[in-house]
Design an enzyme around this catalytic site. Structure first.
Site, PDB file in Angstrom:
ATOM      1  N   GLU A  59       0.924  -1.104  -0.077  1.00 25.39           N
ATOM      2  CA  GLU A  59       0.025   0.055  -0.077  1.00 25.39           C
ATOM      3  C   GLU A  59       1.071   1.085  -0.021  1.00 25.39           C
ATOM      4  OE1 GLU A  59      -3.843  -1.993   2.419  1.00 25.39           O
ATOM      5  OE2 GLU A  59      -3.032  -0.005   2.873  1.00 25.39           O
ATOM      6  N   CYS A 115       1.934  -3.276  15.536  1.00 26.70           N
ATOM      7  CA  CYS A 115       1.917  -3.061  14.378  1.00 26.70           C
ATOM      8  C   CYS A 115       1.016  -3.953  13.190  1.00 26.70           C
ATOM      9  CB  CYS A 115       3.414  -2.624  13.695  1.00 26.70           C
ATOM     10  SG  CYS A 115       3.249  -2.345  11.928  1.00 26.70           S
ATOM     11  N   SER A 131      11.575   6.968   8.325  1.00 22.18           N
ATOM     12  CA  SER A 131      11.208   6.591   9.706  1.00 22.18           C
ATOM     13  C   SER A 131      11.659   5.365   9.849  1.00 22.18           C
ATOM     14  CB  SER A 131       9.615   6.649   9.918  1.00 22.18           C
ATOM     15  OG  SER A 131       9.048   6.317  11.015  1.00 22.18           O
ATOM     16  N   SER A 168      11.598   5.777  15.504  1.00 19.51           N
ATOM     17  CA  SER A 168      10.316   5.167  16.333  1.00 19.51           C
ATOM     18  C   SER A 168      10.813   4.737  17.751  1.00 19.51           C
ATOM     19  CB  SER A 168       9.756   4.009  15.618  1.00 19.51           C
ATOM     20  OG  SER A 168       9.407   4.708  14.305  1.00 19.51           O
ATOM     21  N   CYS A 226      -0.413   6.013   8.524  1.00 15.60           N
ATOM     22  CA  CYS A 226       0.776   5.265   8.098  1.00 15.60           C
ATOM     23  C   CYS A 226       1.099   4.297   9.453  1.00 15.60           C
ATOM     24  CB  CYS A 226       1.819   6.563   8.200  1.00 15.60           C
ATOM     25  SG  CYS A 226       1.848   7.675   6.881  1.00 15.60           S
TER      26      CYS A 226
HETATM   27  N1  SAH Z   1       9.722   0.790  10.077  1.00 15.43           N
HETATM   28  C1  SAH Z   1       9.492   2.088  10.300  1.00 15.43           C
HETATM   29  C2  SAH Z   1       8.276   2.638   9.462  1.00 15.43           C
HETATM   30  C3  SAH Z   1       7.047   2.453  10.353  1.00 15.43           C
HETATM   31  S1  SAH Z   1       5.507   3.086  10.179  1.00 15.43           S
HETATM   32  C4  SAH Z   1       9.488   2.790  11.617  1.00 15.43           C
HETATM   33  O1  SAH Z   1       9.344   1.678  12.664  1.00 15.43           O
HETATM   34  O2  SAH Z   1       9.619   3.841  11.804  1.00 15.43           O
HETATM   35  C5  SAH Z   1       5.883   4.634  10.685  1.00 15.43           C
HETATM   36  C6  SAH Z   1       5.402   5.097  12.170  1.00 15.43           C
HETATM   37  O3  SAH Z   1       3.884   4.556  12.337  1.00 15.43           O
HETATM   38  C7  SAH Z   1       6.255   4.352  12.945  1.00 15.43           C
HETATM   39  O4  SAH Z   1       6.582   5.308  14.395  1.00 15.43           O
HETATM   40  C8  SAH Z   1       5.344   3.115  13.698  1.00 15.43           C
HETATM   41  O5  SAH Z   1       5.780   2.661  14.872  1.00 15.43           O
HETATM   42  C9  SAH Z   1       3.927   3.953  13.592  1.00 15.43           C
HETATM   43  N2  SAH Z   1       2.707   3.051  13.775  1.00 15.43           N
HETATM   44  C10 SAH Z   1       2.804   1.666  13.450  1.00 15.43           C
HETATM   45  N3  SAH Z   1       1.522   1.107  13.476  1.00 15.43           N
HETATM   46  C11 SAH Z   1       0.908   2.107  14.039  1.00 15.43           C
HETATM   47  C12 SAH Z   1      -0.705   2.553  14.359  1.00 15.43           C
HETATM   48  N4  SAH Z   1      -1.398   1.401  14.276  1.00 15.43           N
HETATM   49  N5  SAH Z   1      -1.228   3.552  14.458  1.00 15.43           N
HETATM   50  C13 SAH Z   1      -0.240   4.632  14.556  1.00 15.43           C
HETATM   51  N6  SAH Z   1       0.988   4.500  14.313  1.00 15.43           N
HETATM   52  C14 SAH Z   1       1.658   3.283  14.152  1.00 15.43           C
END
Ligand code: SAH
Length: 357
Positions: A91, A119, A195, A220, A343
């Site tokens: 996506e 996640c 990120s 993160s 995201c």
């Molecule tokens: N692998 C990368 C990108 C992940 S997505 C990372 O870990 O940064 C980007 C951000 O969204 C990350 O901070 C992740 O922890 C957060 N994220 C993941 N699932 C989520 C959710 N259900 N609600 C809100 N943020 C979320």
């Protein structure tokens, strides 16, 4: 029938097909990929007919196909499911930003190996990393999507690597894609954010990589307590927080300027990491790093996960402690909840992707 995936990039394919063409030929092609006029090889008038016919046969104009596009009723947000040549789905999201232009949220992998407890993507495991062309083409996909809608703003001003996958686990392809956008689009490097969960070996690598572009990095963090972070993010290595703070100083020394700053993302999970003591612990940790920027993220609940979004009051109190500690705090807006477009929450409603891939 699915077409076999070529592991060669389009550029490598071109060089194999036309070894004696001058090097500007490929640049003409890359320019055409982004100039918004060409819808396919047939429109690339700068190419001699023989070259155009050759590439048309052999090289993909787009490495991804559209499977489905969802339109949010709540906000100016669109989510697309794209299909790769080997039949996998992933996506990408288009969101209106504060300037009235567009931010695209791109994926770097199909699935993810990090298995962060909250996640959605992590539950899929890792299928494979995306090729740099497949990352690049997420931008091109949204570019043509907007072109077909002249009534809305056309400009994509920001890119965030906050879709599926861990970009630092696909370092080279992510880097190549970013370099391509920086060369051929009007997106500035400070408008691209990578990120990462914080893979320290890769974060070290970029410090000595002369080709690493000056994009923004977001880590993160999600907990400033070593044990708790490991519970939430199982890939957390021993002494992660100490090592991360140390890295942040080396980053600031090596690359530090306005362009290279680090933001810490903090996902607020109800009664898991959103207490006042945790806010104080976070403030203390951030002060030990080279940056003062925190982006607080309200959780978008994922089906079958035992986590909830923190209460509004709790989020405000948490932020307040950080502000009082002198930190620069922002909160991520939730976009497109109705189409599960937030995201990091991409895919995984069973109907959408998992069962088809
Ligand atoms: N692998 C990368 C990108 C992940 S997505 C990372 O870990 O940064 C980007 C951000 O969204 C990350 O901070 C992740 O922890 C957060 N994220 C993941 N699932 C989520 C959710 N259900 N609600 C809100 N943020 C979320």
């Amino acid at each position: 029938m699915e077409t076999k995936l070529s592991l060669l990039s389009r550029k490598e394919q071109f060089q194999q097909l036309f070894p004696s063409e001058p090097s500007y030929r490929w640049k003409q092609i890359e320019t055409a990929f982004f100039d918004g006029h060409a819808n396919g090889w047939q429109d690339v008038q700068t190419l001699p007919k023989s070259v155009r016919e050759g590439v048309e046969q052999e090289i993909l104009w787009m490495t991804v196909e559209t499977e489905q596009v969802y339109d949010s009723k709540q906000s100016q947000t669109f989510k697309a499911i794209l299909k790769t040549r080997d039949g996998l789905f992933f996506e990408t999201v288009l969101m209106e930003n504060r300037t009235g232009q567009w931010t695209i949220c791109v994926s770097s992998q199909i699935g993810c190996a990090m298995r962060c407890s909250f996640c959605a993507t992590g539950t899929m495991g890792l299928k494979r990393s995306l090729l740099s062309d497949e990352i690049v083409d997420q931008y091109r996909f949204w570019m043509s999507f907007l072109k077909a809608r002249p009534e809305i703003s056309q400009r994509i001003s920001n890119v965030v690597f906050m879709g599926m996958g861990e970009p630092m686990a696909n370092y080279e392809n992510v880097k190549q894609a970013i370099r391509m956008w920086l060369t051929y689009t009007d997106i500035g490097s400070t408008h691209i954010t990578v990120s990462t969960v914080g893979i320290l070996t890769q974060l070290d690598r970029l410090l000595t990589d002369p080709d690493w572009p000056s994009v923004r990095i977001a880590i993160s963090l999600h907990s400033a307590n070593q044990e708790k972070r490991r519970e939430i993010i199982p890939t957390t290595v021993d002494d992660f927080l100490v090592k991360l703070a140390d890295w942040s100083h080396r980053y600031a020394e090596t690359l530090g300027n306005r362009k290279h700053h680090v933001t810490y993302e903090y996902l607020l999970l109800n009664k898991v990491n959103d207490g006042l003591d945790e806010a104080k612990e976070l403030a203390q940790f951030i002060r030990s790093t080279s940056s003062g920027k925190i982006n607080v993220i309200p959780y978008n609940p994922v089906p079958d996960k035992p986590f909830e979004r923190s209460q509004r009051e709790c989020i405000d109190q948490f932020k307040n402690i950080l502000v009082l500690a002198g930190l620069d705090v922002t909160e991520r807006r939730s976009m497109g909840n109705d189409i599960a477009a937030a995201c990091g929450q991409l895919v995984t409603t069973k109907k959408n992707v998992q069962e088809r891939s």
